[in-house]
Design a protein around this motif. Structure first.
Motif, PDB file in Angstrom:
ATOM      1  N   LEU A  12     -26.370 -22.595  28.746  1.00 39.02           N
ATOM      2  CA  LEU A  12     -27.174 -23.417  29.646  1.00 39.02           C
ATOM      3  C   LEU A  12     -27.892 -24.551  28.922  1.00 39.02           C
ATOM      4  N   GLU A  13     -28.408 -24.275  27.724  1.00 45.71           N
ATOM      5  CA  GLU A  13     -29.182 -25.312  27.042  1.00 45.71           C
ATOM      6  C   GLU A  13     -28.306 -26.521  26.701  1.00 45.71           C
ATOM      7  N   ILE A  14     -27.019 -26.248  26.450  1.00 45.67           N
ATOM      8  CA  ILE A  14     -26.108 -27.357  26.156  1.00 45.67           C
ATOM      9  C   ILE A  14     -25.844 -28.161  27.432  1.00 45.67           C
ATOM     10  N   VAL A  15     -25.722 -27.448  28.552  1.00 42.88           N
ATOM     11  CA  VAL A  15     -25.490 -28.112  29.833  1.00 42.88           C
ATOM     12  C   VAL A  15     -26.634 -29.071  30.123  1.00 42.88           C
ATOM     13  N   VAL A  16     -27.848 -28.551  30.011  1.00 39.97           N
ATOM     14  CA  VAL A  16     -29.018 -29.361  30.338  1.00 39.97           C
ATOM     15  C   VAL A  16     -29.124 -30.553  29.391  1.00 39.97           C
ATOM     16  N   LYS A  17     -28.864 -30.289  28.112  1.00 39.11           N
ATOM     17  CA  LYS A  17     -28.939 -31.365  27.130  1.00 39.11           C
ATOM     18  C   LYS A  17     -27.924 -32.470  27.443  1.00 39.11           C
ATOM     19  N   LEU A  18     -26.736 -32.062  27.833  1.00 41.84           N
ATOM     20  CA  LEU A  18     -25.691 -33.038  28.160  1.00 41.84           C
ATOM     21  C   LEU A  18     -26.057 -33.822  29.421  1.00 41.84           C
ATOM     22  N   LEU A  19     -26.569 -33.094  30.419  1.00 48.25           N
ATOM     23  CA  LEU A  19     -26.910 -33.770  31.680  1.00 48.25           C
ATOM     24  C   LEU A  19     -27.980 -34.834  31.457  1.00 48.25           C
ATOM     25  N   LYS A  34     -28.368 -36.391  20.767  1.00 46.61           N
ATOM     26  CA  LYS A  34     -26.914 -36.359  20.888  1.00 46.61           C
ATOM     27  C   LYS A  34     -26.278 -35.193  20.119  1.00 46.61           C
ATOM     28  N   THR A  35     -27.104 -34.390  19.451  1.00 47.73           N
ATOM     29  CA  THR A  35     -26.545 -33.220  18.769  1.00 47.73           C
ATOM     30  C   THR A  35     -26.588 -32.040  19.744  1.00 47.73           C
ATOM     31  N   ILE A  36     -25.442 -31.650  20.207  1.00 47.03           N
ATOM     32  CA  ILE A  36     -25.450 -30.565  21.189  1.00 47.03           C
ATOM     33  C   ILE A  36     -25.168 -29.214  20.543  1.00 47.03           C
ATOM     34  N   LEU A  37     -24.478 -29.230  19.403  1.00 50.02           N
ATOM     35  CA  LEU A  37     -24.184 -27.963  18.719  1.00 50.02           C
ATOM     36  C   LEU A  37     -24.941 -27.923  17.400  1.00 50.02           C
ATOM     37  N   ASN A  38     -25.651 -26.840  17.172  1.00 50.50           N
ATOM     38  CA  ASN A  38     -26.338 -26.707  15.897  1.00 50.50           C
ATOM     39  C   ASN A  38     -25.341 -26.344  14.812  1.00 50.50           C
ATOM     40  N   LYS A  39     -25.562 -26.913  13.653  1.00 53.00           N
ATOM     41  CA  LYS A  39     -24.679 -26.566  12.544  1.00 53.00           C
ATOM     42  C   LYS A  39     -25.099 -25.216  11.981  1.00 53.00           C
ATOM     43  N   LEU A  45     -16.196 -28.717  22.724  1.00 60.37           N
ATOM     44  CA  LEU A  45     -17.530 -29.304  22.570  1.00 60.37           C
ATOM     45  C   LEU A  45     -17.671 -29.998  21.224  1.00 60.37           C
ATOM     46  N   VAL A  46     -17.010 -29.450  20.196  1.00 60.47           N
ATOM     47  CA  VAL A  46     -17.044 -30.091  18.883  1.00 60.47           C
ATOM     48  C   VAL A  46     -16.412 -31.482  18.981  1.00 60.47           C
ATOM     49  N   MET A  47     -15.303 -31.560  19.726  1.00 62.60           N
ATOM     50  CA  MET A  47     -14.650 -32.857  19.880  1.00 62.60           C
ATOM     51  C   MET A  47     -15.527 -33.820  20.670  1.00 62.60           C
ATOM     52  N   LEU A  48     -16.153 -33.292  21.732  1.00 70.34           N
ATOM     53  CA  LEU A  48     -17.019 -34.118  22.566  1.00 70.34           C
ATOM     54  C   LEU A  48     -18.190 -34.666  21.745  1.00 70.34           C
ATOM     55  N   GLN A  49     -18.725 -33.772  20.903  1.00 77.98           N
ATOM     56  CA  GLN A  49     -19.851 -34.149  20.050  1.00 77.98           C
ATOM     57  C   GLN A  49     -19.510 -35.391  19.210  1.00 77.98           C
ATOM     58  N   ASP A  70     -18.988 -42.008  32.710  1.00 75.16           N
ATOM     59  CA  ASP A  70     -17.691 -42.549  33.101  1.00 75.16           C
ATOM     60  C   ASP A  70     -16.544 -41.778  32.464  1.00 75.16           C
ATOM     61  N   ASP A  71     -16.875 -40.988  31.470  1.00 74.59           N
ATOM     62  CA  ASP A  71     -15.826 -40.311  30.709  1.00 74.59           C
ATOM     63  C   ASP A  71     -15.532 -38.934  31.305  1.00 74.59           C
ATOM     64  N   PRO A  72     -14.307 -38.669  31.689  1.00 72.90           N
ATOM     65  CA  PRO A  72     -14.001 -37.348  32.250  1.00 72.90           C
ATOM     66  C   PRO A  72     -14.259 -36.208  31.265  1.00 72.90           C
ATOM     67  N   GLU A  73     -14.127 -36.486  29.969  1.00 76.67           N
ATOM     68  CA  GLU A  73     -14.326 -35.407  28.983  1.00 76.67           C
ATOM     69  C   GLU A  73     -15.776 -34.926  28.959  1.00 76.67           C
ATOM     70  N   TYR A  74     -16.659 -35.857  29.257  1.00 74.53           N
ATOM     71  CA  TYR A  74     -18.081 -35.479  29.314  1.00 74.53           C
ATOM     72  C   TYR A  74     -18.287 -34.434  30.400  1.00 74.53           C
ATOM     73  N   TRP A  75     -17.739 -34.708  31.582  1.00 71.69           N
ATOM     74  CA  TRP A  75     -17.916 -33.780  32.692  1.00 71.69           C
ATOM     75  C   TRP A  75     -17.184 -32.461  32.427  1.00 71.69           C
ATOM     76  N   GLU A  76     -16.081 -32.572  31.761  1.00 74.86           N
ATOM     77  CA  GLU A  76     -15.331 -31.366  31.387  1.00 74.86           C
ATOM     78  C   GLU A  76     -16.182 -30.477  30.469  1.00 74.86           C
ATOM     79  N   GLY A  77     -16.780 -31.126  29.485  1.00 73.84           N
ATOM     80  CA  GLY A  77     -17.621 -30.403  28.530  1.00 73.84           C
ATOM     81  C   GLY A  77     -18.782 -29.718  29.227  1.00 73.84           C
TER      82      GLY A  77
END
Lengths: 359, 738
Positions: free
Chosen positions: B251-258, B161-166, B219-223, B234-241
């Protein structure tokens, strides 16, 4: 000259000018203490800081953490540490005061401070250098540009001092070093050296003044005396000069580097040699003979940290783009060297222990 | 001159803030330790915001003895710390950057000089081609000083669930530097410029968040939300992100989210097989996107193509697959509306539909990047980029101009002056000086612009002007002034003049600073400056009672005129104070003077005088004739020497009474006695001259000297008369024949 500058030091940026660095006695196997005289330009504050150096694990970078500090009234010109308990530091300032800082030898925290204030009877103007007795009562000798030589010591009723000599400004001193409990050596302008003996007061017992080529004369910035060779000292000064002065032949200095060498190519540096120390890490091939000069390490204005041996052999240990103003070799771990760099950082380097022979 | 204060209202370089004026006046109490009355005060600027105030005591005031001084100079620090003008970098860090860039800058200048020398002799075009590699090394070195966005915490377990590296917060300065490097230096990667910009935005998108919403901030908010979300799809923000990340090529974030999609869960796999198949297909398509670049850093997705034909072929094929999927019948079997729409949306982005890109991006730079990626993937180099950027800006205008976007516009518009102005305004002189090396690396037009000597700048070029400004800034601080010479030395017209001024400005009273100045003189072979500084130091120490230091520095400067002059003062002092037992004090200084002739000017006398006094001392101790004779020789030398001041003649003669009255035999021969007599005569004649310096002597002294001399003369004549007879030399002393 052979180059060996492939040792990578650990650098610790300080955001303050580093005026002096000293190793302190190691309290435990896990950490070591380091004292530094620093000057913060923004706040114009000078202080003595005690840092703890942790992690000797080769896989991880060491860590330098501030343990405590003591604020000095003026910029520190010289800092020396007594390696005998209790942990005693002597710091002299540009305004002419002398301070003894007593610290906890394990925690590195400052316990108390005693001082001789900048007053008329002590020094006029900056104190150039101090040295503290390693053995005995921690007696501290101080010399200044004013040409005064004073002895100060911590007693039960505070710090007392007495005048040894006053040249009334006719001579200025730039460096001083104890040779024995009664003797010390001072260095000054024109590569002048004076050997003093408290048992024979009134003036220097022996002196040396360079008489070589015109214009090559300079200032003696640093003196070191080896505990096993109390009749001789090694001296560092202007123009990359490092020489040994032996009381037995007081008019025949032996050059290790600088203008007095026949081949100037052997000198690792051409500018001010700020500090010299005997380097016990290098085992000299012939230590038994007392005429052979023991290996010496020096740091210079042009950014060179090098070891020198008799015969013009020198090895550059570290070459920096800025001046190396001060350094110290850990007496307990002679492979470890700490340097104060002009560009506001401290560097610590560890030389390989297994090959302590000449490079 | 840069930095010079001007009194004309609209010409002031540093506008005075009215707040400062309204404040209570600041009072700086000064401790002088000076006895009144004070007759004059002089105020001048020292370096930085230090004010140098000199106080002069009245000359006529009663003298307080030797220890009293004629005045005092103190420095007063005005105001607080210098204002930080460096885009969020504090003072100490800024100094560290200044220090670190010195070796790189000096090295590059050295390379430039030798390069110029080589090309002048044999203009190989191939050498020119290699030049940018030097500049690239330089640029990489500087860039590494500006911070290294390393991961702060590299956790061993990869959290899905960590999509952005710190990472450490990057600086604007580094972002700007890298932008310049991409466009001006790195010629090799110009072919894949769009991809470079994608990478750049990946590192620095967060910096643009201040003015507008960015993909990064979304993406920070989505995270934050993801942690608590049970059914992400079900969440529109997910698809937005997902679509936003895709639009700017993360791309790596896209794949991770999908892969977080609910259909991947084992218990649902059976029911949502088609849905899951679609999600996975899109994920695979995304991860296999062809990219026109040599390689990808680890963790990034896509397939790299180095040459354009390969890339075009792969791109066409990839697009075809997307089109096929877009028209596939499986979409009707996908029951989950949000998933269907979300995935379709992603396909439209990948197909480069402009309105989809518009809605998936935050600000114009993101839009611009998305255009590069999906609308015009075959863009090579800079062609048409500026127009694209303009168009994107119209679509997504920013409320206020951002430093980095402003800089980018300047770069894309190929306007060197704008780029420099932006750098200067946002990052200060350091940036301008160091960035100019990048601007001129390959760009002859920029080179001509920056190197042209301009009349309105006093005959110097823009490059030189900026270097001078930067050097001025460095000079104003106690810790950085010593690196200013490196920059001044690279200024052909005014650099060395200002270097001289800088060196003269340094306080000579601090030994270390003095030696530093002299070291700089040595490095740049400024011999006359060096000797002037030594003279200043010498006079300073002399005036402050450190006579030894004063003489040392004047000797080092070989300043015979001053040495002679101060010799006169010193003789006054000696006349008063030198007694036989105070010689120990003088020892140090006299040793300093050395015994060679000519090094000490008039002070040579002191050395001889000391020797003479030493002999006399021995004479007093014992009665050795040899020593007495040595003393006489020394006396005669002194009396013959032109450097012996007249006022010492009488004291010398008085001291030598014992020698003149030597019991056993006369020590001085006839000519020697005559010499002394004539000196005595000259002295009594000199009394009549107006410039005569009165010495306290009693007439009794004079007559006793005269008497002793006369007696000695008589005895000497007699003795020499005897010597004319053979065999008579009772003491075995060699006496010179006349």
């Amino acid at each position: 000259m052979s180059g060996g500058a492939d040792l990578q030091p650990h650098r610790f940026p300080q955001s303050k000018a580093i005026d002096a660095v000293r190793w302190l006695p190691q309290p435990s196997a896990f950490h070591r203490l380091v004292a530094a005289a620093v000057h913060d330009v923004d706040s114009e504050a000078s202080s003595v800081e005690i840092h703890a150096l942790t992690s000797q694990n080769p896989n991880r970078d060491p860590d330098l953490r501030l343990r405590s500090s003591w604020t000095s009234p003026s910029r520190i010109t010289s800092l020396k540490a007594s390696h005998k308990a209790p942990l005693l530091l002597a710091a002299s300032t540009a305004s002419g005061s002398l301070h003894f800082v007593l610290a906890d030898p394990v925690e590195g925290t400052v316990d108390s401070e005693l001082s001789v204030a900048a007053e008329e009877g002590f020094h006029r103007g900056p104190i150039s250098a101090v040295d503290i007795q390693i053995t005995g009562g921690g007696e501290c000798v101080s010399v200044g540009e004013d040409g005064r030589v004073n002895l100060a010591s911590v007693g039960e009723s505070g710090v007392g001092y007495r005048r040894v000599f006053d040249s009334k400004g006719l001579a200025s001193y730039a460096s001083v070093r104890w040779g024995s409990p009664a003797e010390f050596v001072t260095g000054g302008l024109g590569f002048g050296l004076h050997w003093w003996d408290q048992r024979r007061p009134g003036g220097p017992v022996t002196q040396f003044k360079s008489n070589w080529a015109r214009g090559a004369a300079g200032i003696v910035h640093s003196i070191d005396i080896h505990p096993s060779r109390k009749h001789a000292c090694v001296v560092g000064g202007s123009c990359g000069t490092v020489f040994s002065w032996d009381l037995r032949w007081p008019q025949q200095p032996v050059f290790l580097s600088g203008s007095g060498l026949s081949e100037p190519a052997n000198s690792p540096s051409e500018s001010e040699v700020w500090e010299v120390h005997y380097d016990s890490h290098i085992q000299s091939s012939n230590t038994a003979s007392t005429t052979k000069i023991l290996p010496v390490m020096m740091c210079s204005e042009d950014g060179i940290l090098a070891t020198l041996e008799q015969g013009g052999e020198s090895t550059v240990v570290l070459a920096e783009p800025c001046a190396i103003n001060t350094f110290d070799i850990d007496p307990q771990n002679p492979s470890d060297v700490i340097c104060g760099l002009e560009w506001e950082s401290i560097a610590i380097l560890t030389r390989p222990r297994d090959s302590p022979v000449m490079y | 001159m840069p930095g010079m204060a001007s009194d004309a209202g609209d010409q002031t370089m540093i506008p005075l803030s009215s707040e400062v004026v309204r404040d209570e006046p600041e009072v700086h109490p000064l401790r002088l330790g000076l006895r009144p009355p004070i007759s004059g005060i002089s105020i001048s600027w020292s370096r930085g915001n230090l004010l140098r105030v000199a106080f002069f005591r009245d000359h006529d005031a009663p003298d307080g003895g030797e220890e009293d001084v004629g005045g005092k100079v103190v420095e007063v620090r005005l105001g607080g710390r210098a204002i930080d003008g460096c885009g969020g970098v504090d003072e100490a860090r800024r100094r560290r950057v200044s220090y670190g860039s010195v070796p790189a800058f000096a090295l590059l200048q050295g390379q430039k000089n030798s390069f110029a020398a080589v090309t002048r002799m044999s203009p190989y075009p191939s050498l020119r081609a290699e030049w940018w590699e030097n500049v690239l090394d330089y640029s990489k070195h500087i860039s590494s000083l500006l911070g290294d966005p390393k991961p702060l915490l590299s956790s061993v377990i990869d959290d899905p669930k960590t999509i952005l590296n710190k990472v450490e917060e990057p600086t604007y300065l580094k972002a700007a530097w890298e932008l310049l490097e991409i466009f001006y230096v790195d010629k090799q990667s110009l072919a894949w410029l769009p991809e470079q910009l994608v990478d750049w935005l990946a590192d620095y998108d967060r910096l643009l968040a201040r003015e507008s919403a960015t993909v990064h901030s979304n993406l920070v908010m989505l995270q934050k939300k993801l942690v608590s979300l049970q059914v992400v799809e079900d969440d529109p923000e997910y698809w937005e992100g997902v679509s936003q990340a895709l639009a700017i090529g993360w791309l790596e974030i896209v794949v991770k989210l999908l892969r977080l999609h609910g259909s991947y869960q084992l218990d649902q796999l059976g029911d949502r097989e088609t849905e899951n198949g679609l999600v996975e297909t899109v994920a695979v398509l995304v991860s296999t996107m062809p990219r026109m670049r040599p390689d990808l850093p680890p963790g990034k997705l896509g397939q790299c193509y180095k040459t354009k034909p390969d890339f075009v072929k792969a791109w066409e094929k990839w697009r075809e697959q997307i089109n096929k999927l877009d028209c596939s019948a499986f979409w009707f079997q996908c029951g989950h509306r949000q998933t269907r729409e979300g995935l379709k949306n992603l396909l439209q982005i990948m197909l480069g539909k402009v309105n989809y890109l518009n809605s998936a991006t935050g600000h114009w730079m993101e839009l611009c990047i998305s255009h590069f990626l999906y609308v015009r993937p075959f863009t090579m180099g800079l062609d048409g980029t500026y127009n694209l950027a303009q168009k994107c800006m119209q679509t997504k205008p920013m409320s206020q101009a951002h430093t980095l976007t402003g800089l980018l516009i300047g770069i894309l518009g190929e306007n060197t002056e704008v780029v420099l102005a932006k750098c200067s305004k946002a990052f200060g002189p350091w940036m301008v000086v160091h960035a100019m090396e990048l601007l001129t690396a390959e760009n002859t037009q920029a080179e001509a612009l920056l190197h042209e000597e301009r009349y309105n700048l006093g005959g110097i070029s823009i490059e030189e002007l900026n270097r001078l400004v930067y050097a001025q800034m460095l000079s104003s601080e106690a810790l950085t002034w010593q690196i200013a010479p490196v920059y001044l030395a690279s200024c052909p017209k005014q650099g060395f003049g200002l270097l001289d001024i800088l060196l003269y400005m340094q306080p000579v009273q601090h030994q270390r600073v003095l030696l530093k100045s002299l070291e700089i003189c040595r490095l740049y072979e400024l011999e006359s400056t060096s000797s002037t500084i030594m003279k200043i130091a010498g006079m300073y120490h002399w005036k402050h009672g450190r006579k030894g230091s004063g003489i040392f520095w004047l000797q080092q400067a070989r300043d015979e005129i001053r040495l002679n002059r101060i010799a006169q003062q010193l003789f006054d002092y000696i006349g008063k104070s030198i007694s036989d037992d105070s010689f120990k004090q003088w020892e140090g200084m006299i040793e300093l003077l050395g015994s060679e002739v000519g090094t000490a000017g008039g002070l040579e006398f002191l050395h001889k005088y000391r020797d003479y006094k030493k002999f006399l001392q021995h004479v007093r101790d014992g009665i050795a004739v040899d020593v007495a004779r040595q003393a006489v020789e020394s006396l005669i030398q002194l009396m013959r020497s032109p450097s012996t001041p007249q006022r010492f003649w009488l004291p010398l003669l008085r001291d030598s009474l014992k020698l003149l009255d030597w019991r056993d035999r006369p020590l001085l021969n006839v000519p020697e006695t005559n010499l002394l007599l004539s000196k005595l005569q000259e002295l009594s004649m000199a009394k009549l001259r107006p410039d005569f310096c009165q010495i306290e002597t009693s007439s009794q002294d004079l007559s006793s000297i005269r008497l002793a001399l006369a007696r000695n003369l008589g005895r000497a004549i007699l003795e020499e008369g005897n010597l004319n007879l053979p065999n008579i030399d009772p003491h075995g002393i060699h006496v010179r024949a006349t």
